[in-house]
Design an enzyme around this catalytic site. Structure first.
Site, PDB file in Angstrom:
ATOM      1  N   GLU A 189       0.836  -1.196   0.000  1.00 11.03           N
ATOM      2  CA  GLU A 189       0.000   0.000   0.000  1.00 11.03           C
ATOM      3  C   GLU A 189       0.874   1.251   0.000  1.00 11.03           C
ATOM      4  O   GLU A 189       2.074   1.184   0.312  1.00 11.03           O
ATOM      5  CB  GLU A 189      -0.898  -0.015   1.227  1.00 11.03           C
ATOM      6  N   ASP A 200       0.315  -5.937  10.961  1.00 11.09           N
ATOM      7  CA  ASP A 200      -0.697  -6.814  10.365  1.00 11.09           C
ATOM      8  C   ASP A 200      -0.456  -8.272  10.802  1.00 11.09           C
ATOM      9  O   ASP A 200      -1.375  -8.962  11.253  1.00 11.09           O
ATOM     10  CB  ASP A 200      -0.613  -6.683   8.833  1.00 11.09           C
ATOM     11  N   LYS A 204      -2.670 -10.981  13.388  1.00 12.28           N
ATOM     12  CA  LYS A 204      -3.033 -12.338  12.956  1.00 12.28           C
ATOM     13  C   LYS A 204      -2.432 -13.373  13.906  1.00 12.28           C
ATOM     14  O   LYS A 204      -3.079 -14.384  14.233  1.00 12.28           O
ATOM     15  CB  LYS A 204      -2.551 -12.558  11.519  1.00 12.28           C
ATOM     16  N   GLY A 305      -6.718 -10.200  -1.428  1.00 16.26           N
ATOM     17  CA  GLY A 305      -7.423 -10.130  -2.707  1.00 16.26           C
ATOM     18  C   GLY A 305      -8.919 -10.212  -2.472  1.00 16.26           C
ATOM     19  O   GLY A 305      -9.373 -10.889  -1.538  1.00 16.26           O
TER      20      GLY A 305
HETATM   21  N1  HSE Z   1      -1.962  -6.529   3.887  1.00 15.11           N
HETATM   22  C1  HSE Z   1      -2.066  -7.942   4.069  1.00 15.11           C
HETATM   23  C2  HSE Z   1      -0.937  -8.642   3.367  1.00 15.11           C
HETATM   24  C3  HSE Z   1      -3.357  -8.535   3.583  1.00 15.11           C
HETATM   25  O1  HSE Z   1      -0.051  -8.013   2.777  1.00 15.11           O
HETATM   26  O2  HSE Z   1      -0.913  -9.857   3.444  1.00 15.11           O
HETATM   27  C4  HSE Z   1      -4.512  -8.237   4.490  1.00 15.11           C
HETATM   28  O3  HSE Z   1      -4.307  -8.753   5.762  1.00 15.11           O
END
Ligand code: HSE
Length: 430
Positions: A189, A200, A204, A305
């Protein structure tokens, strides 16, 4: 069969748009699988004028009004972020709606409170899309592996960083060039902070650890390091010892005499090229699970995606819709184990350390002594070059992370060490 189940869709970005489209395209199959048709009651967005793809009568800016409407059975949330989503989901539970969410940040921050609210209302909370996109990973942990004891869950759960590290290995480029390429191709991004700094992946990891170890783990419990300090030298050094560099989310149950604990960390690490996770290239995700009875399991696929993530959302939607038709709630989430979080300083890890040194008698001995002084055992040492251009490459055995990092700090101050050129943890070496 005839009365439709109605869905409130919160958010209509890439994933929400794909969910809406697939709900239409697959309406007949979904109805047959659920036992009742599914109808969209409304789509809550901030800017209705930006959504020409949505029938205008479905669009609303009043998300709270939508989720509490009497004729809504199920809520699908693909907005993301903490507020106002937390309040909206709590209101939905209170109004008796089951929820499907893709919101990793919220689940990692406040999953227990949301589960408690869903349980109190006798409704479902599913969020398969929050971790590793299309890969069925959370329901296997919640349901399929509920009879086993998990030891470790190790994942590549961020596609952006995996793409960057894969390109660094393929091209020999540094982090900055690989990030620029990832941005240009749409893998990163415009503001890549959440991905490259590991936020991120840490969210998770918290979700994976909570489900794997029946323990409340939040993002704040996760030790987090990103990949922006990884250099072309690190990647080259990894290749020299038959390894590759990956950003790993590692969730493990640490067993010791004083009582078990849960160690959850996100950091780059060298792993052997023979490890199943080493073959996960580009923007793909994979999660490797080690369980007492099942042994080793690997889950692989697209971690992001629109359509891929919508597949996970729709799978959850079918599950909660079936429960609604049957008049039941699905299996909840237990945190009965209540294991304490183990700080990174006390977590056993292994290091790979590259040093530029003077090639003189006694240098290796003084370097080795520094490891010994910190209680760190050396597994292998290799010297390359000689004279003024000698390099020592040392791989340690497992030791508390604090002892390893203190050793590296001490090495930086040694007169015989010209520079510490590479420091990375090593995982998966036998
Ligand atoms: N931005 C994340 C990635 C995907 O690059 O895997 C959404 O969690």
């Amino acid at each position: 069969m005839s009365t439709p189940l109605t869905v409130a869709l919160l958010g209509c970005g890439t994933v929400g748009g794909a969910v809406l489209r697939l709900l239409g395209e697959q309406a007949d199959d979904l109805a047959a699988r659920i036992g009742r048709p599914v109808e969209v009651a409304g789509v809550a967005v901030r800017r209705p004028d930006r959504h020409p793809e949505v029938p205008p009568h479905l669009l609303t800016t009043d998300a709270h009004g939508l989720v509490t409407r009497d004729d809504v059975d199920l809520v699908v949330e693909v907005i993301g972020g903490i507020e106002p989503v937390r309040s909206l989901l709590l209101a939905a539970f209170e109004a008796g709606k089951s929820v499907v969410s893709a919101n990793k940040a919220l689940l990692a921050e406040d999953g227990s409170a949301l589960h408690a609210a869903a349980a109190k209302a006798g409704v479902d909370l599913y969020y398969e899309a929050a971790v590793a996109g299309a890969i069925p990973m959370l329901r296997p942990l919640r349901e399929s592996l509920a009879g086993d004891q998990l030891r470790r869950v190790v994942g590549i759960v961020n596609g952006t960083t995996n793409y960057i590290l894969s390109r660094m290995a393929e091209t020999g480029h540094g982090f900055t060039e690989a990030l620029a390429e990832a941005t240009e191709l749409g893998y990163a991004e415009a503001d890549p902070t959440a991905d490259v700094d590991g936020f991120d992946a840490a969210a998770k990891a918290a979700i994976l650890a909570s489900l794997a170890f029946h323990t409340e783990v939040t993002a704040a419990d996760v030790h987090r390091e990103g990949i922006s300090a990884i250099t072309a030298t690190d990647v080259a050094r990894a290749a020299e010892i038959g390894c590759t560099v990956k950003l790993l989310a590692i969730c493990e149950r640490v067993v010791n005499g004083g009582g078990d604990s849960v160690a959850v960390r996100v950091h780059p690490a060298m792993i052997p090229t023979t490890h199943p996770l080493a073959a996960v290239g580009g923007a793909f995700n994979a999660v490797f699970v080690e369980a007492e009875a099942a042994g080793q399991l690997m889950f692989y696929g697209q971690g992001a995606g629109g359509d891929a993530t919508a597949s996970a959302v729709l799978g959850d939607l079918v599950a909660v819709a079936r429960n609604r038709v049957a008049g039941v709630a699905g299996p909840g989430v237990t945190t009965y184990a209540g294991l304490p979080a183990r700080p990174i300083a006390e977590t056993p890890t292994r290091y790979h350390v590259g040093l530029d040194v003077a090639d003189r008698p006694g240098v290796l001995a003084t370097v080795a002594q520094e490891f010994a002084r910190h209680g760190v055992s050396i597994a292998t040492v290799r010297q390359d070059g000689h004279g003024d251009a000698a390099t020592l490459v040392i791989v340690t055995h497992s030791a508390p992370d604090a002892a390893l990092s203190a050793t590296v700090d001490a090495l930086r101050d040694m007169p015989a060490v010209r520079g510490v050129t590479s420091v990375l943890r090593v995982e998966g070496l036998s």
